[in-house]
Design a protein around this motif. Sequence first.
Motif, PDB file in Angstrom:
ATOM      1  N   ALA A   1       0.880  -1.178   0.000  1.00  0.00           N
ATOM      2  CA  ALA A   1       0.000   0.000   0.000  1.00  0.00           C
ATOM      3  C   ALA A   1       0.910   1.218   0.000  1.00  0.00           C
ATOM      4  O   ALA A   1       1.868   1.285   0.778  1.00  0.00           O
ATOM      5  CB  ALA A   1      -0.880  -0.006   1.239  1.00  0.00           C
ATOM      6  N   LEU A   2       0.620   2.146  -0.885  1.00  0.00           N
ATOM      7  CA  LEU A   2       1.435   3.374  -0.949  1.00  0.00           C
ATOM      8  C   LEU A   2       0.507   4.558  -0.746  1.00  0.00           C
ATOM      9  O   LEU A   2      -0.578   4.609  -1.348  1.00  0.00           O
ATOM     10  CB  LEU A   2       2.102   3.478  -2.325  1.00  0.00           C
ATOM     11  CG  LEU A   2       3.030   2.326  -2.696  1.00  0.00           C
ATOM     12  CD1 LEU A   2       2.626   1.711  -4.020  1.00  0.00           C
ATOM     13  CD2 LEU A   2       4.467   2.817  -2.787  1.00  0.00           C
ATOM     14  N   PHE A   3       0.892   5.486   0.101  1.00  0.00           N
ATOM     15  CA  PHE A   3       0.016   6.644   0.339  1.00  0.00           C
ATOM     16  C   PHE A   3       0.841   7.850   0.726  1.00  0.00           C
ATOM     17  O   PHE A   3       1.950   7.731   1.259  1.00  0.00           O
ATOM     18  CB  PHE A   3      -1.026   6.327   1.428  1.00  0.00           C
ATOM     19  CG  PHE A   3      -0.467   5.526   2.572  1.00  0.00           C
ATOM     20  CD1 PHE A   3       0.197   6.143   3.615  1.00  0.00           C
ATOM     21  CD2 PHE A   3      -0.569   4.134   2.588  1.00  0.00           C
ATOM     22  CE1 PHE A   3       0.729   5.398   4.658  1.00  0.00           C
ATOM     23  CE2 PHE A   3      -0.028   3.379   3.628  1.00  0.00           C
ATOM     24  CZ  PHE A   3       0.619   4.019   4.665  1.00  0.00           C
ATOM     25  N   ARG A   4       0.289   9.030   0.433  1.00  0.00           N
ATOM     26  CA  ARG A   4       1.016  10.273   0.750  1.00  0.00           C
ATOM     27  C   ARG A   4       0.638  10.796   2.119  1.00  0.00           C
ATOM     28  O   ARG A   4       1.484  11.302   2.835  1.00  0.00           O
ATOM     29  CB  ARG A   4       0.726  11.319  -0.320  1.00  0.00           C
ATOM     30  CG  ARG A   4       1.232  10.881  -1.669  1.00  0.00           C
ATOM     31  CD  ARG A   4       1.185  12.012  -2.639  1.00  0.00           C
ATOM     32  NE  ARG A   4       2.169  13.032  -2.293  1.00  0.00           N
ATOM     33  CZ  ARG A   4       2.237  14.213  -2.881  1.00  0.00           C
ATOM     34  NH1 ARG A   4       1.379  14.523  -3.813  1.00  0.00           N
ATOM     35  NH2 ARG A   4       3.151  15.093  -2.524  1.00  0.00           N
ATOM     36  N   ASN A   5      -0.647  10.697   2.462  1.00  0.00           N
ATOM     37  CA  ASN A   5      -1.100  11.271   3.718  1.00  0.00           C
ATOM     38  C   ASN A   5      -0.944  10.241   4.841  1.00  0.00           C
ATOM     39  O   ASN A   5      -1.898   9.589   5.261  1.00  0.00           O
ATOM     40  CB  ASN A   5      -2.561  11.710   3.578  1.00  0.00           C
ATOM     41  CG  ASN A   5      -2.999  12.563   4.735  1.00  0.00           C
ATOM     42  OD1 ASN A   5      -2.400  12.519   5.820  1.00  0.00           O
ATOM     43  ND2 ASN A   5      -4.040  13.341   4.524  1.00  0.00           N
ATOM     44  N   GLU A   6       0.281  10.103   5.309  1.00  0.00           N
ATOM     45  CA  GLU A   6       0.561   9.083   6.327  1.00  0.00           C
ATOM     46  C   GLU A   6      -0.269   9.341   7.583  1.00  0.00           C
ATOM     47  O   GLU A   6      -0.717   8.420   8.255  1.00  0.00           O
ATOM     48  CB  GLU A   6       2.062   9.111   6.645  1.00  0.00           C
ATOM     49  CG  GLU A   6       2.490   7.987   7.549  1.00  0.00           C
ATOM     50  CD  GLU A   6       3.981   8.019   7.861  1.00  0.00           C
ATOM     51  OE1 GLU A   6       4.757   7.577   7.014  1.00  0.00           O
ATOM     52  OE2 GLU A   6       4.338   8.462   8.954  1.00  0.00           O
TER      53      GLU A   6
END
Length: 464
Positions: A310-315
């Motif tokens: 899973a990759l996301f910017r808003n950690e």
Amino acid sequence: MSNKNFDINNLWREKEEVLDLTHQVSKEFLRALPHRNVLPSKEDVLNLEQFVYKLPENATNATAIIKELNTLGSPGTMLTASPRYFGFVNGGALPASIAAMWLATVWDQSPTMKLMSPTVCKLEKVVEEWIVDILNLPSDTTCSYVTGTTTADILCLVGARNYVLKKYGWDVVKKGLIGAPKIRVIVGEEVHTTMLRALRVIGIGNEQIEKVSVNKAGVIDITALPRFNDEPTIVCLNAGNTDTGGFDDFNYIIDKAKKYGAWVHVDGAFGLWARTSQHYRYLTKGIEKADSWATDGHKWLNTPYDSGIALFRNERAIQESIQLKANYLIQDSEDPMNTTLETSRRARAVELWAALKSLGKRGVSEMIDNSCRLTKYFESQLKAAGFEILNEVFINQVMVSFGSSKKTKLMIKAIQDDGLAWFSGTNWQGKEAMRISVSNWATTTTDIDRIMELILKLNKEIKA
Ligand SMILES: Cc1ncc(COP(=O)(O)O)c(C=O)c1O
């Protein structure tokens, strides 16, 4: 030898012997793999019944266990790792990734907290940097290592749901979902079935989902896109349709959605890896503007299974949604458990690290290019034989019709039953088709030529 069933000394003694045997039978399995039929024989499947007995009262020696597993289990496997397996985008496993997985299993690590596994937590961070770089995603993207794309979707969507609701004044962590404002969820009609599962898991029912019509490539028809508004909105896009390999128009759709503050999530189970290739990167144009992405190592990167990312910017949105706290835990703000659904889990990043390192940045893109080249080769051979190709071939997917629905179904069954290779069937926009997914590192044109011979032979027989 003691006659105790639980005997610590005996268990210690067995360790080396059983690992030597496992090493030997694993090598035999891998050596035979390219020469074996993909489909196990009926007899080998029947033999699996010999596994069915009551749990023995007494202990069994470890080498006897591996012998039984190998004698009964190995022949009964469907060889999804074979170079002639073309069903379901399964990939194979690169040698370094198999070996790294073995070693990590011996380490028996769970990268829950940094404290529990300094090595694996370090490798997780290294792999994050490598993946973000090779996929050319924004540098503030976080990677979370999960079981597969479905779980990666769930994790990203939990963050998305809470984020869009919080912006609207509803804090799910405090208030839960009952009484929450409605979320608009926009997907293409060809959305992968597992994305719908992920949406149901986060509390979005099928009737709540706005499905946008798709074109011949199975990707969202941008002229049919609904108007975005200020309601809490999640948009789910697809990089690599499972039948056609088509890509949504990220550049156009994400710009529109982002203007209204929607969270855009991309299912890139296998297709995201096309971004590593200079020849196919154009298909993913604008994908970097999304908020989150889901992909697998075990599909096109050729790691062993159980390697979702899973990759996301808003950690922060993810962390807030899945936060946990206990006095007995020794927590650090950078602990992986803050950004994964599972607390205990396998050291998955180890095989990702090994696969990436074994090919290098160039090797990964060459492997992707090779699959796409072989797919085009397959397509050209099928066309030359007079069969109808149902999709424009974008990356590694071809759908072929052998004539009428009945004939296509008969051909698929005959090819599957032969066992030399394995393909699945599908129904593409009302037409029966055989799906071809090229994703194994070991496949060559020789494999495709052998399969074409078989297809032509079966075609003659079925015609007759
Ligand atoms: C496009 C797409 N999305 C999601 C999935 C689900 O992936 P996983 O089986 O790793 O959960 C698949 C494969 O089955 C897929 O092809």
